[in-house]
Design a protein around this motif. Structure first.
Motif, PDB file in Angstrom:
ATOM      1  N   TRP A 191      45.308  43.868 -11.602  1.00 34.87           N
ATOM      2  CA  TRP A 191      45.967  42.569 -11.445  1.00 34.87           C
ATOM      3  C   TRP A 191      45.218  41.523 -12.265  1.00 34.87           C
ATOM      4  O   TRP A 191      43.994  41.621 -12.443  1.00 34.87           O
ATOM      5  CB  TRP A 191      45.981  42.155  -9.981  1.00 34.87           C
ATOM      6  N   ALA A 192      45.921  40.504 -12.714  1.00 33.23           N
ATOM      7  CA  ALA A 192      45.303  39.416 -13.464  1.00 33.23           C
ATOM      8  C   ALA A 192      44.983  38.210 -12.584  1.00 33.23           C
ATOM      9  O   ALA A 192      44.546  37.177 -13.092  1.00 33.23           O
ATOM     10  CB  ALA A 192      46.224  38.985 -14.608  1.00 33.23           C
ATOM     11  N   THR A 193      45.180  38.358 -11.276  1.00 35.72           N
ATOM     12  CA  THR A 193      45.063  37.202 -10.375  1.00 35.72           C
ATOM     13  C   THR A 193      44.012  37.394  -9.289  1.00 35.72           C
ATOM     14  O   THR A 193      43.992  36.640  -8.314  1.00 35.72           O
ATOM     15  CB  THR A 193      46.427  36.930  -9.717  1.00 35.72           C
ATOM     16  N   ASN A 194      43.129  38.385  -9.442  1.00 35.53           N
ATOM     17  CA  ASN A 194      42.193  38.719  -8.361  1.00 35.53           C
ATOM     18  C   ASN A 194      40.725  38.487  -8.700  1.00 35.53           C
ATOM     19  O   ASN A 194      39.838  38.970  -7.996  1.00 35.53           O
ATOM     20  CB  ASN A 194      42.377  40.186  -7.945  1.00 35.53           C
ATOM     21  N   ASP A 195      40.443  37.733  -9.751  1.00 34.56           N
ATOM     22  CA  ASP A 195      39.042  37.571 -10.166  1.00 34.56           C
ATOM     23  C   ASP A 195      38.184  36.909  -9.088  1.00 34.56           C
ATOM     24  O   ASP A 195      37.034  37.307  -8.865  1.00 34.56           O
ATOM     25  CB  ASP A 195      38.971  36.756 -11.451  1.00 34.56           C
ATOM     26  N   ALA A 196      38.707  35.898  -8.427  1.00 32.07           N
ATOM     27  CA  ALA A 196      37.915  35.199  -7.412  1.00 32.07           C
ATOM     28  C   ALA A 196      37.552  36.133  -6.264  1.00 32.07           C
ATOM     29  O   ALA A 196      36.405  36.147  -5.789  1.00 32.07           O
ATOM     30  CB  ALA A 196      38.671  33.972  -6.894  1.00 32.07           C
ATOM     31  N   ALA A 197      38.516  36.934  -5.808  1.00 34.21           N
ATOM     32  CA  ALA A 197      38.244  37.885  -4.727  1.00 34.21           C
ATOM     33  C   ALA A 197      37.253  38.955  -5.174  1.00 34.21           C
ATOM     34  O   ALA A 197      36.377  39.375  -4.402  1.00 34.21           O
ATOM     35  CB  ALA A 197      39.549  38.530  -4.270  1.00 34.21           C
ATOM     36  N   THR A 198      37.380  39.391  -6.423  1.00 32.59           N
ATOM     37  CA  THR A 198      36.476  40.411  -6.950  1.00 32.59           C
ATOM     38  C   THR A 198      35.053  39.875  -7.030  1.00 32.59           C
ATOM     39  O   THR A 198      34.091  40.557  -6.637  1.00 32.59           O
ATOM     40  CB  THR A 198      36.950  40.882  -8.329  1.00 32.59           C
ATOM     41  N   GLN A 199      34.898  38.657  -7.519  1.00 30.97           N
ATOM     42  CA  GLN A 199      33.563  38.070  -7.598  1.00 30.97           C
ATOM     43  C   GLN A 199      32.940  37.922  -6.214  1.00 30.97           C
ATOM     44  O   GLN A 199      31.748  38.197  -6.017  1.00 30.97           O
ATOM     45  CB  GLN A 199      33.628  36.697  -8.277  1.00 30.97           C
ATOM     46  N   LYS A 200      33.753  37.524  -5.259  1.00 33.09           N
ATOM     47  CA  LYS A 200      33.252  37.348  -3.897  1.00 33.09           C
ATOM     48  C   LYS A 200      32.750  38.675  -3.335  1.00 33.09           C
ATOM     49  O   LYS A 200      31.709  38.730  -2.663  1.00 33.09           O
ATOM     50  CB  LYS A 200      34.362  36.779  -3.021  1.00 33.09           C
ATOM     51  N   ALA A 201      33.472  39.769  -3.622  1.00 29.42           N
ATOM     52  CA  ALA A 201      33.045  41.082  -3.133  1.00 29.42           C
ATOM     53  C   ALA A 201      31.769  41.539  -3.834  1.00 29.42           C
ATOM     54  O   ALA A 201      30.861  42.099  -3.195  1.00 29.42           O
ATOM     55  CB  ALA A 201      34.165  42.099  -3.337  1.00 29.42           C
ATOM     56  N   TYR A 202      31.682  41.321  -5.143  1.00 30.99           N
ATOM     57  CA  TYR A 202      30.448  41.672  -5.850  1.00 30.99           C
ATOM     58  C   TYR A 202      29.263  40.872  -5.300  1.00 30.99           C
ATOM     59  O   TYR A 202      28.163  41.416  -5.127  1.00 30.99           O
ATOM     60  CB  TYR A 202      30.594  41.409  -7.347  1.00 30.99           C
ATOM     61  N   ASP A 203      29.461  39.595  -5.033  1.00 36.43           N
ATOM     62  CA  ASP A 203      28.380  38.781  -4.480  1.00 36.43           C
ATOM     63  C   ASP A 203      27.943  39.307  -3.115  1.00 36.43           C
ATOM     64  O   ASP A 203      26.749  39.317  -2.789  1.00 36.43           O
ATOM     65  CB  ASP A 203      28.824  37.324  -4.365  1.00 36.43           C
ATOM     66  N   ALA A 204      28.914  39.758  -2.325  1.00 35.84           N
ATOM     67  CA  ALA A 204      28.583  40.326  -1.013  1.00 35.84           C
ATOM     68  C   ALA A 204      27.788  41.625  -1.172  1.00 35.84           C
ATOM     69  O   ALA A 204      26.867  41.903  -0.390  1.00 35.84           O
ATOM     70  CB  ALA A 204      29.859  40.572  -0.216  1.00 35.84           C
ATOM     71  N   LEU A 205      28.129  42.419  -2.184  1.00 34.51           N
ATOM     72  CA  LEU A 205      27.389  43.651  -2.448  1.00 34.51           C
ATOM     73  C   LEU A 205      25.940  43.344  -2.808  1.00 34.51           C
ATOM     74  O   LEU A 205      25.016  44.002  -2.316  1.00 34.51           O
ATOM     75  CB  LEU A 205      28.071  44.426  -3.575  1.00 34.51           C
ATOM     76  N   VAL A 206      25.736  42.356  -3.667  1.00 38.20           N
ATOM     77  CA  VAL A 206      24.374  41.973  -4.048  1.00 38.20           C
ATOM     78  C   VAL A 206      23.573  41.557  -2.818  1.00 38.20           C
ATOM     79  O   VAL A 206      22.409  41.952  -2.650  1.00 38.20           O
ATOM     80  CB  VAL A 206      24.419  40.835  -5.095  1.00 38.20           C
ATOM     81  N   GLN A 207      24.176  40.784  -1.946  1.00 33.40           N
ATOM     82  CA  GLN A 207      23.465  40.345  -0.740  1.00 33.40           C
ATOM     83  C   GLN A 207      23.151  41.520   0.185  1.00 33.40           C
ATOM     84  O   GLN A 207      22.144  41.505   0.901  1.00 33.40           O
ATOM     85  CB  GLN A 207      24.293  39.291  -0.001  1.00 33.40           C
ATOM     86  N   LYS A 208      23.982  42.545   0.147  1.00 34.40           N
ATOM     87  CA  LYS A 208      23.800  43.682   1.061  1.00 34.40           C
ATOM     88  C   LYS A 208      22.704  44.637   0.598  1.00 34.40           C
ATOM     89  O   LYS A 208      21.914  45.114   1.427  1.00 34.40           O
ATOM     90  CB  LYS A 208      25.119  44.453   1.209  1.00 34.40           C
ATOM     91  N   VAL A 209      22.622  44.932  -0.694  1.00 35.73           N
ATOM     92  CA  VAL A 209      21.752  46.023  -1.141  1.00 35.73           C
ATOM     93  C   VAL A 209      20.621  45.596  -2.073  1.00 35.73           C
ATOM     94  O   VAL A 209      19.725  46.401  -2.338  1.00 35.73           O
ATOM     95  CB  VAL A 209      22.564  47.149  -1.821  1.00 35.73           C
ATOM     96  N   CYS A 210      20.645  44.395  -2.593  1.00 39.91           N
ATOM     97  CA  CYS A 210      19.632  43.984  -3.563  1.00 39.91           C
ATOM     98  C   CYS A 210      18.437  43.362  -2.842  1.00 39.91           C
ATOM     99  O   CYS A 210      18.562  43.012  -1.673  1.00 39.91           O
ATOM    100  CB  CYS A 210      20.244  43.011  -4.571  1.00 39.91           C
ATOM    101  N   PRO A 211      17.266  43.255  -3.555  1.00 38.31           N
ATOM    102  CA  PRO A 211      16.997  43.206  -4.987  1.00 38.31           C
ATOM    103  C   PRO A 211      17.389  44.501  -5.708  1.00 38.31           C
ATOM    104  O   PRO A 211      17.242  45.598  -5.159  1.00 38.31           O
ATOM    105  CB  PRO A 211      15.486  42.960  -5.064  1.00 38.31           C
ATOM    106  N   CYS A 212      17.804  44.352  -6.979  1.00 42.33           N
ATOM    107  CA  CYS A 212      18.364  45.485  -7.692  1.00 42.33           C
ATOM    108  C   CYS A 212      18.418  45.206  -9.186  1.00 42.33           C
ATOM    109  O   CYS A 212      18.160  44.089  -9.648  1.00 42.33           O
ATOM    110  CB  CYS A 212      19.769  45.779  -7.174  1.00 42.33           C
ATOM    111  N   ILE A 213      18.772  46.237  -9.922  1.00 40.86           N
ATOM    112  CA  ILE A 213      19.101  46.150 -11.340  1.00 40.86           C
ATOM    113  C   ILE A 213      20.586  46.439 -11.461  1.00 40.86           C
ATOM    114  O   ILE A 213      21.090  47.367 -10.816  1.00 40.86           O
ATOM    115  CB  ILE A 213      18.291  47.169 -12.161  1.00 40.86           C
ATOM    116  N   ILE A 214      21.299  45.670 -12.267  1.00 41.27           N
ATOM    117  CA  ILE A 214      22.740  45.845 -12.397  1.00 41.27           C
ATOM    118  C   ILE A 214      23.095  46.192 -13.837  1.00 41.27           C
ATOM    119  O   ILE A 214      22.621  45.548 -14.778  1.00 41.27           O
ATOM    120  CB  ILE A 214      23.509  44.582 -11.966  1.00 41.27           C
ATOM    121  N   ILE A 215      23.936  47.211 -14.008  1.00 34.88           N
ATOM    122  CA  ILE A 215      24.530  47.546 -15.299  1.00 34.88           C
ATOM    123  C   ILE A 215      26.027  47.317 -15.191  1.00 34.88           C
ATOM    124  O   ILE A 215      26.682  47.874 -14.298  1.00 34.88           O
ATOM    125  CB  ILE A 215      24.247  49.002 -15.709  1.00 34.88           C
ATOM    126  N   VAL A 216      26.562  46.491 -16.085  1.00 35.43           N
ATOM    127  CA  VAL A 216      27.993  46.176 -16.065  1.00 35.43           C
ATOM    128  C   VAL A 216      28.626  46.618 -17.376  1.00 35.43           C
ATOM    129  O   VAL A 216      27.962  46.729 -18.399  1.00 35.43           O
ATOM    130  CB  VAL A 216      28.229  44.662 -15.857  1.00 35.43           C
TER     131      VAL A 216
END
Length: 338
Positions: A191-216
């Motif tokens: 979808w082209a309309t879900n970037d905000a939701a996707t960013q929010k989920a990625y931010d939640a992932l970082v808070q859950k499992v990091c400190p970390c190294i990320i490869i995108v």
């Protein structure tokens, strides 16, 4: 959790970390992010769920969990790195990007497990096991799909793809073109309309499992840069493999990332596909802004380093272990591996 011994096969490429036995403490998964959405006023209908079964009334109204992300992890009993490695995919794809390559050889998930990291591979919002939501009631537009011609040409495998006919590859390209149809099976509606939701989920992932190294990779680039901006204390290093987007230096505070080392990796044939001359602009401007603010940013232009023929899907190319070794060596030089 019972510890399971995993024996590595000692037939990996020379660039791969030395094959050895290691212990996997846990293989698991979870969903992160998302929220409850309630739908009302939609019509019910009868559906036959399986041949020979009676029709059953289905009511699409009620509460749903939506806009969550799926994450799979492999944790080692004695990882060499104290920091887990998170692998984020690009547009129209899923975490499969990092798993077994289309030609059947091990991908970067296995490479970095061999190198001693706990590895987390995610399917972002709307992709793979993260699941969809109804549209336009929740997702605000319909999905779109990538034809094989677009993947062949946009991903710089070759200059021309004729539907039902000839596929022209770039001379010296490294993608295993005999496995291209297998690769195309990985394509997922987006979808082209879900970037905000996707960013929010990625931010939640970082808070859950990091400190970390990320490869995108690719579309994941902007999500990774922004996740680091949102949690510079959690993201200890960011590797952007051919990022297709980045924050606007005029709107985002690049100085927040002066303590987060960055590596940007570019493959080959960029000058042969016109859209790529545009796609590299914003990530380059952003990396310059981070560097100007006192941050550490390294850029690997592989052809200039004597590594030629890499496509946009360089983690699937025949020499992908060579590129992964460069990335792993770079991480080691940041003093983050222990």
């Amino acid at each position: 959790m019972r510890t399971i011994a995993i024996a590595l096969v000692a037939t990996l490429a020379a660039a791969t970390p030395a094959a050895a036995d290691y212990l996997v403490k846990e293989v698991g998964s979870f969903h992160v992010g998302g929220h409850t959405e309630t739908l009302n006023g939609l019509p019910s209908k009868e559906i036959v769920f399986s041949p020979g079964a009676p029709p059953i009334k289905v009511d699409p109204n009620g509460e749903f969990e939506v806009e969550q992300m799926y994450v799979q992890f492999v944790k080692q009993a004695a990882p060499k790195s104290k920091l887990p490695l998170l692998l984020w995919h690009g547009g129209g794809l899923s975490g499969v990007t990092w798993e077994t390559k289309p030609d059947g050889k091990p991908g970067w998930q296995q490479f970095f497990l061999n190198a001693g990291y706990d590895v987390y591979v995610s399917d972002a919002v709307e992709r793979g096991r993260a699941s969809w939501a109804r549209y336009p009631e929740i997702f605000k537009s319909e999905p779109f799909f990538r034809p094989k011609k677009e993947a062949w040409e946009l991903f710089r495998i070759g200059p021309a793809y004729e539907v039902g006919g000839k596929r022209e590859a770039f001379e010296g390209e490294q993608f295993p073109i005999e496995a291209f149809d297998q690769f195309a099976k990985q394509g997922i509606p987006r979808w082209a309309t879900n970037d905000a939701a996707t960013q929010k989920a990625y931010d939640a992932l970082v808070q859950k499992v990091c400190p970390c190294i990320i490869i995108v990779h690719s579309q994941g680039g902007n999500f990774g840069f922004t996740a680091a901006l949102n949690a510079p204390d959690k993201v200890k290093a960011l590797i952007a493999v051919e990022p297709s987007g980045a924050p606007d230096p005029g709107k985002a505070d690049a100085a927040r990332l002066k303590g987060v080392p960055h590596l940007i990796v570019w493959g080959d044939f960029i000058d042969k596909v016109p859209v790529w001359s545009k796609l590299v602009v914003n990530p380059t401007k952003w990396s310059q802004a981070v560097a100007a603010a006192g941050g550490k940013v390294d850029t690997f232009e592989l052809p200039k380093m004597g590594i030629k023929g890499n496509t946009h899907m360089l983690m699937m190319d025949r020499n992908s272990d060579d590129v992964a070794k460069l990335v792993n060596d770079w991480i080691g030089k940041q003093g983050l591996e222990n």
